[in-house]
Write an enzyme that holds these catalytic residues in place. Structure first.
Site, PDB file in Angstrom:
ATOM      1  N   PRO A   1     -36.563  85.780  29.261  1.00 34.35           N
ATOM      2  CA  PRO A   1     -35.762  85.491  30.461  1.00 34.35           C
ATOM      3  C   PRO A   1     -35.560  84.007  30.750  1.00 34.35           C
ATOM      4  O   PRO A   1     -34.503  83.618  31.259  1.00 34.35           O
ATOM      5  CB  PRO A   1     -36.547  86.175  31.575  1.00 34.35           C
ATOM      6  N   SER A   2     -36.538  83.185  30.436  1.00 35.40           N
ATOM      7  CA  SER A   2     -36.409  81.763  30.758  1.00 35.40           C
ATOM      8  C   SER A   2     -35.510  81.015  29.776  1.00 35.40           C
ATOM      9  O   SER A   2     -35.143  79.865  30.031  1.00 35.40           O
ATOM     10  CB  SER A   2     -37.793  81.105  30.764  1.00 35.40           C
TER      11      SER A   2
ATOM     12  N   CYS B   1     -31.942  87.293  33.073  1.00 33.17           N
ATOM     13  CA  CYS B   1     -32.221  85.883  32.794  1.00 33.17           C
ATOM     14  C   CYS B   1     -32.782  85.165  34.018  1.00 33.17           C
ATOM     15  O   CYS B   1     -32.402  85.462  35.164  1.00 33.17           O
ATOM     16  CB  CYS B   1     -30.945  85.172  32.345  1.00 33.17           C
ATOM     17  N   GLU B   2     -33.646  84.186  33.750  1.00 30.28           N
ATOM     18  CA  GLU B   2     -34.257  83.386  34.808  1.00 30.28           C
ATOM     19  C   GLU B   2     -34.207  81.906  34.421  1.00 30.28           C
ATOM     20  O   GLU B   2     -35.237  81.238  34.295  1.00 30.28           O
ATOM     21  CB  GLU B   2     -35.706  83.821  35.042  1.00 30.28           C
ATOM     22  N   PRO B   3     -33.013  81.353  34.210  1.00 31.19           N
ATOM     23  CA  PRO B   3     -32.924  79.947  33.798  1.00 31.19           C
ATOM     24  C   PRO B   3     -33.183  79.006  34.975  1.00 31.19           C
ATOM     25  O   PRO B   3     -32.984  79.380  36.144  1.00 31.19           O
ATOM     26  CB  PRO B   3     -31.469  79.832  33.315  1.00 31.19           C
TER      27      PRO B   3
END
Length: 524
Positions: A151-152, A264-266
């Protein structure tokens, strides 16, 4: 016009010119204006000034009639996920120019623009094109998608977010993404999760391979400027290498192969809403095909070719760009097949501008031109070239009418066995869809139109799973008219629905080469 490398400034200026010159056919916007995305870096403009890099999206379609035909299939052409791979941007821009500027004079281009929505991003990675760099500010956009990725490490780039928003906002049927570094057409799978000891095959491997093969044929070799060899076509894991977070597998499977898709976790650009990487069953499931255009990421100027080479295969004007314009035109045509019907000797009259669904003369009987939405009978007779007659029907309920158009005693020929090339002579141009040459409507019209028909028939068969659309009517004692019961049976068994998902995502076949992956999602 001689094709050449483009810059961010020249590309933006040309897209603006096309949209301004033909507002009835083209509109220009940006991912920033459409989807509220941030910008990445600063780019130079045509007037010498600098401003924030914009991710331009050019939409090409007949806008005057769009409100009356909202079901037009949509295709997306991405020029450059990697900014240092230079053939893609030049090809995407040349394709846009070809479609728009030839609309009034080329019947094929007019049909493509009238009946499809073509979305083009020549400079998908805008800052990468500007700086001639692979990455976007240090991040590889083709590792930035939420498929087999943590995710990152996804949706960190504006490039990936632009594509993500386009998929979410549209119902894309086919996507072509240009790259460079080798010469190949590659398709799913291309990820590590489907590469254990040997490459796995996707549920749609057979149809994907056949689409890739036709793209290779229509592209041709590009002549001596491009090594004079046709594109190889295999899975990405076979030809290239597996990756995490690749656009191609994400674009194909994110809506149904859910075990490998994570929100996603940008942290870049202030983050990205989780809902934007949570997908419905229909949002992200297009056949997304990778085109590796050239051995060198930035080939020399003399290999680009010229506009005159697009319809003149293997000529001195052929090259990397004409070759890939041809490939793109074949891909655009593929999403909505068209077949015209006539008898030999009357082809010129039939080709003189008949609109889709309009009746044409066929030896005293009515034939029709039609596409997969036309619901008209399609009949073919080409005794001089095919040495027989075939029937192709887009709507099984019209079979009886089609049968009446076949000559008595004609021996049928299966279109499955017909090549798309007119001959093995390299001096002869490839046929099928590419026979819309400048002289196609003159003295050679009957021969060329028959060849075009064969190419279109092959594409119809391909999109229908190579079954159900080809129905033979055997001769001998006369044309055979099926009974009403037979028509009803065929309608149920062979209903040919060439719709968005069915056309390229839902054709499944059992493989004998490698393993077939069914994915973790539920595929209708």
């Amino acid at each position: 016009m001689v094709y050449a490398d483009i810059t961010y400034a020249s590309g933006a200026a040309e897209m603006l010119r096309l949209a301004t010159t033909r507002p009835d056919l083209a509109s220009l916007s940006t991912a920033q204006a459409l989807y509220g995305l941030p910008t990445a870096g600063t780019c130079r403009n045509a007037d010498g000034s600098s401003s924030a890099c914009q991710n331009y999206i050019l939409e090409i379609t007949n806008r005057s009639s769009l409100a009356h035909e909202l079901d037009r299939p949509e295709i997306f052409i991405s020029g450059a996920l990697h900014g240092d791979e230079r053939i893609g941007p030049s090809t995407a821009l040349a394709l846009s120019r070809w479609l728009i500027e030839r609309y009034d004079t080329d019947p094929w281009m007019r049909r493509l623009v009238d009946q499809r929505i073509i979305l083009v991003m020549p400079m998908t990675n805008a800052i990468g094109v500007e700086q001639r760099r692979r990455d976007e500010l240090g991040i590889d956009p083709n590792r930035d998608f939420p498929y087999d990725q943590v995710p990152s490490a996804c949706m960190q780039t504006v490039t990936a977010r632009s594509i993500n928003e386009l998929y979410r906002a549209r119902l894309l049927q086919l996507v072509v993404t240009f790259h460079g570094g080798m010469q190949a057409i590659a398709y799913n799978w291309g990820s590590f999760n489907y590469y254990q000891s040997k490459p796995h095959r996707s549920p749609d491997d057979v149809s994907q391979r056949q689409v890739a093969e036709q793209m290779s044929k229509f592209a041709g070799t590009g002549g001596s400027r491009t090594r004079n060899t046709k594109y190889l076509f295999k899975t990405m894991n076979d030809l290239v290498y597996p990756v995490h977070g690749g656009m191609e597998d994400w674009g194909y499977a994110a809506s149904w192969d859910r075990a490998f898709v994570r929100t996603c976790e940008p942290r870049t650009y202030g983050g990205y809403e989780a809902a934007r990487t949570t997908y419905s069953d229909a949002a992200v499931r297009a056949f997304t095909v990778l085109i590796e255009t050239s051995d060198l990421k930035a080939p020399t100027a003399d290999t680009y070719g010229a506009e005159a080479g697009v319809y003149n295969i293997n000529s001195d004007a052929d090259g990397h760009v004409p070759r890939n314009v041809r490939l793109s035109l074949a891909a655009i045509d593929l999403v909505r097949p068209h077949v015209a019907a006539w008898r030999e000797g009357e082809a010129t009259a039939a080709a003189a501008g008949s609109e889709v669904g309009a009746p044409v003369s066929a030896g005293g009987k009515e034939g029709y031109t039609a596409d997969n939405h036309g619901h008209k009978t399609l009949a073919v007779q080409a005794t001089s070239w095919l040495r027989g007659a075939s029937i192709v029907v887009a709507d099984a309920s019209a079979l009886a009418n089609a049968a009446a158009l076949v000559d008595e005693g004609a021996e049928p020929v299966s279109a499955l066995a017909l090549p798309l090339d007119s001959s093995d002579d390299p001096a002869e141009p490839a046929v099928g869809l590419l026979t819309q040459l400048d002289d196609a409507w003159h003295g050679r019209a009957p021969t060329l139109l028959v060849m075009m028909l064969v190419g279109a028939v092959a594409l119809v068969l391909l999109l229908c799973g190579l079954a159900g659309c080809l129905l033979r009517v055997r001769g001998g004692g006369g044309a055979v008219r099926p009974s009403e019961a037979e028509i009803a049976r065929l309608r149920n068994k062979y209903e040919c629905r060439v719709a968005q998902a069915e056309a390229l995502s839902l054709l499944t076949d059992t493989q004998t080469d490698g393993e077939t992956s069914t994915g973790s999602g539920s595929r209708p």
